[in-house]
Design an enzyme around this catalytic site. Structure first.
Site, PDB file in Angstrom:
ATOM      1  N   CYS A 406      36.783  20.236  44.938  1.00  0.00           N
ATOM      2  CA  CYS A 406      36.644  21.175  46.052  1.00  0.00           C
ATOM      3  C   CYS A 406      35.276  21.008  46.728  1.00  0.00           C
ATOM      4  CB  CYS A 406      36.874  22.603  45.565  1.00  0.00           C
ATOM      5  SG  CYS A 406      37.203  23.774  46.899  1.00  0.00           S
ATOM      6  N   HIS A 614      42.204  21.651  43.164  1.00  0.00           N
ATOM      7  CA  HIS A 614      41.657  21.948  41.835  1.00  0.00           C
ATOM      8  C   HIS A 614      42.614  21.439  40.758  1.00  0.00           C
ATOM      9  CE1 HIS A 614      38.312  24.795  42.875  1.00  0.00           C
ATOM     10  NE2 HIS A 614      38.996  24.855  44.001  1.00  0.00           N
ATOM     11  N   GLU A 616      42.151  21.056  37.690  1.00  0.00           N
ATOM     12  CA  GLU A 616      41.951  21.707  36.392  1.00  0.00           C
ATOM     13  C   GLU A 616      42.946  22.829  36.129  1.00  0.00           C
ATOM     14  OE1 GLU A 616      39.019  23.912  39.175  1.00  0.00           O
ATOM     15  OE2 GLU A 616      39.923  21.933  38.963  1.00  0.00           O
TER      16      GLU A 616
END
Length: 643
Positions: A406, A614, A616
């Site tokens: 990001c 993102h 993750e």
């Protein structure tokens, strides 16, 4: 439907979310379908505008909801996909009640905490508990409910009363309570004290709830004599008192609970044997438990280290980057490496720190110089920008593996624009609205007046650039992830919305099938599901000729399309892309229009990758995502491939 309520006593932040997730995981290994709800008593509608330093990480769901980090734990442990309604806040409850009152739904009644607020809470729980959260598309068997905060908090009172009523509404055989309480160590002799737990349980009983299990959080295993003491004074059997001591990894907590008979107790208390279970789900649960055991054993035996420098502005509270660290750990375990994270406060890398605190400056740069990989995660604001730029520059010039997420992508663009493309003073419109070279700009569709829930949020598609598969490491990682056999998270899954053909993606919608141009759309490495919204978007794309390989947009190929979760309001300025790519910074992934940059990768570098999304959020303990997997492999000096 069975319900397991998780409450906390003495202090907050003692691991209720991990114990809730671990309990749900153990129930899933029994072949049961499990969902989860987190109750946050604060007045905010969601967590989107909260500071990570105070609240911890803001977690984003597929539907774009910005929620408490505990929902990330639920998704990781249970491998499920939750919705915004799985996070209850007082803001949402009161908003719903006020809207009903304004419509006249209460027919002239006095709207009160009891029964209107408590009924609204109970109705919400019952409704959301029945929402399918896994690939089976079936109603869950068990719902884990976690109430944030601690017993006695003023703002929790309506929820405690609602849950007191709820236990009678659903029946005692369908409702169990687990209290998580701190057993502190006091004095130089290290004596464990049980009085706080006893006081908490007295208070809980006075409010109308009786704990079935008491999970005692302690730094060392709970002494047997103290276990007996808690049992006696809290009026529970000895086997109902659990020792939940600190462990080296949160992924060991399920086994810790299992060894103390949690499953045995809940099986009897909730009459779980009466639930009809698919034999395939039972078999899947056994496999899941075996794989999890192997995961924890591997984690314990790791000796070869991989050191990652995490450069951020919220490092004072490490929970601010919880999902990032978890994703790093998932990938490290898969690569059989012991993860060491060096926390680097971005501002400490800046030249101004030399005068204010030379010790911090030297320590920060020492961590950067010794790191095998450098990661810059998401964030907002100008503080620490120059430090992040310095870290990116070090990684680029010294061929150190780099992963930007990001803001980490935007910082990489700024650094490259300044030092390679020669655009002096290049900056983000967020950080310097008056800069001559706005390489990062505000997205035109985003509100400039309202902050809550107005970003580009949730699961969105990214297409890889045609031809990038010949050289792009990140493209190859995602492509090989698609080519692997997908281990089903639920063997009883429906064929609806599932990848079932090697030659393309076949969607089942209302019993019909359609193929998207025979092209492959791959998931995120954790699920074979494609949302209806994504299907509609790509159907539109195909009809418009963007994705069909014709001459209208010859630079794109739909050979590889991925879905990832987003949370941002700024983007790379499309006008600067050609300049950057001419110097070797390639945007190998873009959105469905081809105008919004999603993935950048630097050629002639061991691993220099950044994503606007993102990754993750979609990493799982048993299934690391390609982005983090490639980053750890490069950092550890391994051959980059999908395991």
């Amino acid at each position: 439907m069975k319900y397991v309520l998780i409450l906390g006593g003495v202090i907050s932040g003692i691991g209720k979310g991990i114990i809730a997730s671990s309990t749900g995981f153990l129930l899933k290994t029994q072949g049961l379908k499990v969902t989860a709800i987190k109750i946050d008593p604060y007045l905010n509608v969601d967590a989107g505008t909260m500071s990570p330093i105070e609240h911890g990480e803001i977690y984003v769901l597929n539907d774009g909801a910005e929620v408490d980090l505990d929902l990330g734990n639920y998704e990781r442990f249970l491998d499920i996909t939750l919705t915004r309604d799985n996070n209850i806040t007082s803001g949402k409850i009161f908003q719903e009640i006020i809207e009903k009152e304004r419509r006249g739904d209460y027919l002239g009644q006095n709207v009160q905490n009891v029964p209107h607020v408590t009924d609204a809470i109970q109705n919400w729980i019952e409704r959301v508990a029945r929402i399918p959260v896994d690939q089976s598309g079936e109603i869950p068997d068990i719902c884990i409910i976690e109430l944030g905060g601690t017993i006695g908090d003023f703002e929790s009172a309506p929820y405690i009363e609602a849950l007191r009523q709820f236990q009678y509404r659903v029946g005692r055989e369908n409702f169990a309570v687990i209290l998580v309480s701190l057993v502190p160590v006091v004095g130089v002799v290290g004596e464990q004290k049980t009085k706080p737990t006893q006081a908490t349980i007295r208070q809980l009983r006075a409010l109308g709830l009786k704990p079935d299990l008491i999970a005692c959080r302690c730094s060392q295993p709970l002494e047997s004599r103290l276990k007996a003491k808690i049992s006696m004074y809290c009026r529970v059997a000895s086997e109902q008192v659990l020792s939940v001591q600190d462990v080296s990894s949160t992924y060991k907590v399920p086994m810790l609970l299992k060894e103390q008979g949690v499953l045995t107790y809940l099986r009897k208390r909730l009459q779980l044997n009466d639930i009809c279970r698919n034999p395939k789900l039972r078999q899947y649960g056994e496999t899941l438990l075996r794989d999890w055991n192997k995961l924890t054993q591997t984690h314990s035996s790791l000796t070869t280290v991989v050191t990652i420098a995490l450069v951020g502005k919220y490092t004072y509270l490490q929970d601010s980057y919880l999902s990032v660290v978890q994703a790093l750990e998932h990938a490290s375990i898969a690569c059989e490496r012991k993860l060491i994270v060096k926390w680097v406060e971005a501002a400490d890398l800046e030249s101004s720190t030399i005068e204010s605190n030379p010790g911090k400056f030297e320590e920060a740069w020492e961590n950067i110089r010794k790191a095998q990989g450098i990661l810059v995660p998401g964030g907002f604001g100008h503080r620490g920008l120059e430090g992040k730029l310095a870290a990116v520059k070090w990684a680029r010039e010294n061929k150190i593996p780099y992963l930007g997420i990001c803001l980490g992508l935007q910082v990489a663009v700024i650094e490259f624009s300044r030092h390679v493309c020669g655009l002096l003073g290049a900056n983000s419109e967020e950080l310097d609205p008056n800069t001559t070279h706005k390489v990062i700009v505000y997205m035109p569709e985003i509100s400039r007046t309202h902050l809550g829930g107005t970003m580009r949020l949730g699961l969105r598609p990214t297409k890889f650039l045609q031809g990038s598969e010949t050289w792009s490491k990140i493209h190859k990682l995602y492509e090989s992830d698609n080519n692997k056999s997908v281990h089903p998270r639920n063997p009883n899954s429906k064929k609806e919305q599932k990848i079932i053909s090697e030659n393309g993606l076949i969607f089942g919608k209302n019993g019909t099938k359609s193929v998207l141009n025979g092209k492959k759309i791959i998931g995120n490495g954790t699920s074979a599901l494609i949302s209806n919204r994504i299907l509609e978007e790509f159907t539109s794309i195909t009809e418009n000729g963007i994705c069909d390989g014709d001459n209208r947009n010859p630079s794109y190929s739909c050979t590889t399309v991925i879905e990832e979760r987003h949370r941002h309001r700024y983007e790379v300025n499309p006008d600067i892309v050609k300049c950057l790519e001419a110097q070797g910074l390639m945007f190998v992934g873009r959105d469905e229009t081809g105008k919004r940059m999603e993935i950048l990768e630097l050629k002639e570098h061991p691993f220099f990758v950044a994503t606007q999304y993102h990754p993750e959020y979609l990493s799982r303990p048993l299934k690391p995502v390609p982005t983090f997997l490639g980053f750890i492999q490069a950092s550890a000096g391994l051959f980059i491939r999908n395991l």
